[in-house]
Structure formats: C-alpha cells, structure tokens
Design a protein around this motif. Sequence first.
Motif, short mmCIF file in Angstrom:
data_model
loop_
_atom_site.label_atom_id
_atom_site.label_comp_id
_atom_site.label_asym_id
_atom_site.label_seq_id
_atom_site.Cartn_x
_atom_site.Cartn_y
_atom_site.Cartn_z
N SER A 38 0.85 -1.19 0.00
CA SER A 38 0.00 0.00 0.00
C SER A 38 0.89 1.24 0.00
CB SER A 38 -0.94 -0.01 1.22
OG SER A 38 -1.93 1.01 1.08
N HIS A 39 0.26 2.41 0.14
CA HIS A 39 1.01 3.66 0.10
C HIS A 39 0.28 4.74 0.88
CE1 HIS A 39 -1.64 5.84 -2.74
NE2 HIS A 39 -1.91 4.63 -3.18
N THR A 40 0.96 5.86 1.11
CA THR A 40 0.36 6.97 1.88
C THR A 40 0.14 8.22 1.04
OG1 THR A 40 2.56 7.78 2.57
CG2 THR A 40 1.46 6.18 4.01
N HIS A 41 0.21 8.10 -0.28
CA HIS A 41 0.02 9.27 -1.13
C HIS A 41 -1.47 9.61 -1.22
CE1 HIS A 41 4.23 8.92 -2.25
NE2 HIS A 41 4.01 7.61 -2.37
N PHE A 67 -13.74 1.71 -1.27
CA PHE A 67 -12.76 0.65 -1.36
C PHE A 67 -11.44 1.13 -0.77
CE2 PHE A 67 -10.08 -2.37 -3.87
CZ PHE A 67 -10.73 -3.55 -3.49
N GLY A 68 -10.54 0.20 -0.48
CA GLY A 68 -9.21 0.57 -0.05
C GLY A 68 -9.17 1.21 1.32
N THR A 90 -9.04 -5.28 -0.75
CA THR A 90 -7.79 -5.26 -1.51
C THR A 90 -8.00 -5.86 -2.89
OG1 THR A 90 -7.09 -7.43 -0.68
CG2 THR A 90 -6.39 -5.50 0.58
N THR A 91 -7.02 -5.63 -3.76
CA THR A 91 -6.98 -6.26 -5.08
C THR A 91 -5.95 -7.38 -5.05
OG1 THR A 91 -7.51 -4.18 -6.18
CG2 THR A 91 -6.51 -5.90 -7.52
N PRO A 92 -6.35 -8.63 -5.31
CA PRO A 92 -5.36 -9.72 -5.37
C PRO A 92 -4.43 -9.54 -6.57
CG PRO A 92 -7.61 -10.57 -5.15
CD PRO A 92 -7.72 -9.12 -5.51
N LEU A 93 -3.14 -9.65 -6.32
CA LEU A 93 -2.15 -9.58 -7.39
C LEU A 93 -1.57 -10.96 -7.70
CD1 LEU A 93 -0.26 -6.35 -6.25
CD2 LEU A 93 -2.14 -6.52 -7.90
N VAL A 94 -1.10 -11.65 -6.66
CA VAL A 94 -0.69 -13.04 -6.75
C VAL A 94 -1.55 -13.79 -5.74
CG1 VAL A 94 1.19 -14.71 -6.51
CG2 VAL A 94 1.67 -12.39 -7.36
N GLN A 95 -2.43 -14.66 -6.20
CA GLN A 95 -3.46 -15.26 -5.36
C GLN A 95 -2.87 -15.87 -4.09
OE1 GLN A 95 -6.69 -14.87 -6.36
NE2 GLN A 95 -7.21 -15.52 -4.27
N ASP A 99 -1.36 -8.91 -2.19
CA ASP A 99 -2.55 -8.09 -2.40
C ASP A 99 -2.16 -6.61 -2.38
OD1 ASP A 99 -4.06 -10.39 -2.42
OD2 ASP A 99 -4.90 -10.11 -0.42
N LEU A 100 -2.98 -5.80 -3.05
CA LEU A 100 -2.78 -4.35 -3.12
C LEU A 100 -3.90 -3.64 -2.39
CD1 LEU A 100 -1.58 -1.68 -4.32
CD2 LEU A 100 -2.99 -2.14 -6.36
N LEU A 101 -3.56 -2.79 -1.44
CA LEU A 101 -4.52 -1.93 -0.75
C LEU A 101 -4.41 -0.53 -1.33
CD1 LEU A 101 -6.58 -1.37 1.55
CD2 LEU A 101 -4.60 -0.88 3.03
N HIS A 102 -5.48 -0.08 -1.97
CA HIS A 102 -5.47 1.24 -2.60
C HIS A 102 -5.47 2.36 -1.56
CE1 HIS A 102 -6.26 0.37 -6.96
NE2 HIS A 102 -6.41 -0.82 -6.42
N GLY A 103 -4.86 3.47 -1.94
CA GLY A 103 -4.80 4.63 -1.07
C GLY A 103 -6.07 5.45 -1.12
N THR A 104 -6.04 6.56 -0.39
CA THR A 104 -7.21 7.42 -0.31
C THR A 104 -7.31 8.36 -1.50
OG1 THR A 104 -8.36 9.05 1.06
CG2 THR A 104 -5.97 9.15 1.04
#
Length: 277
Positions: A38-41, A67-68, A90-95, A99-104
């Motif tokens: 994830s990220h803080t941007h 979401f996220g 989250t969005t699965p990237l490699v099952q 996983d990817l957690l989207h930022g705000t």
Amino acid sequence: MTTIAFWGPRHGQVATTSNLIAVATGIAMKHQLSSLVSHTHWNRSNLELAFKKLETSRDFHLTFSDFGIDALERLAKSNRLNAEAIRSNTTPLVQGKLDLLHGTTKPDEYSHQQISNAMPAILDAADKAYDLTFVDVNSGIGNELSNVVLNSSDLVVVCLNQNVSLLDNFFNKTEYHEVLNDKKFIIVLGNYHADSKYSAKNIARKYGVKQKIHTVPHCSSYMDAINDSNALDFFLRNRNVNKKHETWEFFNNSAALGDAIIAALGLKAEEQEEGEE
C-alpha cells in the motif's frame, strides 16, 4: 507487527516505489509468505498504476471511495475492522501471496487527519491478515500519515541513490528522519549503476557505513513494465533467468534485499517449489 516502510529523503529521486514493487513481488514469487502492499500518497500512485492491467473485475474510478484505505478508515471508526475486512478491500495480485490496498482519494485535510488516526488500527489488522505489510510512504518528513506509518513500522527501508548531494545530506543528517534513531533500517541504492565511481562499497567507505548497502540495479525493461502497468507480467516472464540475461543482476539484487528484510524481521520463510504459483 511486520510493517515495512519504504522511505526516501527526496521525492522522485530515490526509486522508492519501484524498489518496493521489486521486493514485494519478488518475495511473492519466491517465498511462502503473504504480503500486502500500500502507500500513503493522497492520490493514485505509481504503485497502483504498476498493476493497473490486473484491475479488470472492478471499476475503481467509480467505486474507489468505497474501497481501499477509505473503506478501512470507516470500519476502524465503527470498530468493525478485522483481518477479513482488510482482505475484502484489496486487489489480489498473486493469489494468496500478494494483495494491493489502494490509497485514499479524499482531498480535504479533515479526511487526511481521520485516516492518520485510523492507520495504526489498519496496520494492526493487516498484521493479522498478512505476514508482511509493505508501505510506500512519502519522502521527507512533512507528511503526517507517512510519519504515523514510520512510527508504527518494524523496519524502514531507506531508499537512496548515487547522487553525492543527497548522500551528503542524508549521512550528515540534513535530510534525515529522526525515526531512524529508534528503528531498524536497511539502506538501498535504487536505480543503481555498478560502473559508477560511487559504488556501494565506495559510498560505505566514504561515509563510514558499517552495515551492508543493498542495491537495486537500473533495469530498463523493468521500468518499461511499470510504465506499461504490467509489472507482475515482467516478473512472471523473467523470474528464472540465468546469469547471462540482462535482467539477472536486477533480480538477484532485489531478491537479496527481500531476503535481508525477512532476516531483519526474524521471519522463517520457506521457498516455494519450482513451478508453484
């Protein structure tokens, strides 16, 4: 907790995001560990864009506010945040592995403060859901949410480059984060050029650095893959290259950085069997 913050002193110069993507994706390919990135941007970041081609099951442009991190902040406020809630947003990237957690996307300062307040609970829930949580934080020292993540982290990966001005300012503590005084940290030179006179060994000698300085070599095809929003496919196609391949140094060194992170956290990580996904 097993939160790893990727931080650098200057925005846009130290390959923080591309270093994180390389390490987290490499660990997912190599080890039997589950990871969250994830990220803080405050807007859609290069971390999300690097995997954009995978986002085919959900229209994030329409539902992103539900979401996220934004969704997790609301759950934290109502005391309904748990490991399952993390995975569901989250969005699965490699099952089962990455996983990817989207930022705000919330632009106002009040929302930023609310998310900063919720972040320790979000990281705690992520710790229950994943073995590793990688967070791409803003460069410098001025971002409150980034500072919350840094203070909550178990390990900081300090992303530098071969720019002497930046190195002088970091090691002389002009461009430095005080959190490093109390945290384990690993130093990495991103976008690294081995033929430069400012090699990792020479930099360590010049500044009296006793710990190993890791490197993630410059790799044009990797940067092209990020720009093409196809980072995962790059790893899938090239992860078993031999020493003669142009990407071998990139994969070898970024894997070594991943192994150092796992070791610094005291984790036991089994390597997955050849051919296993």
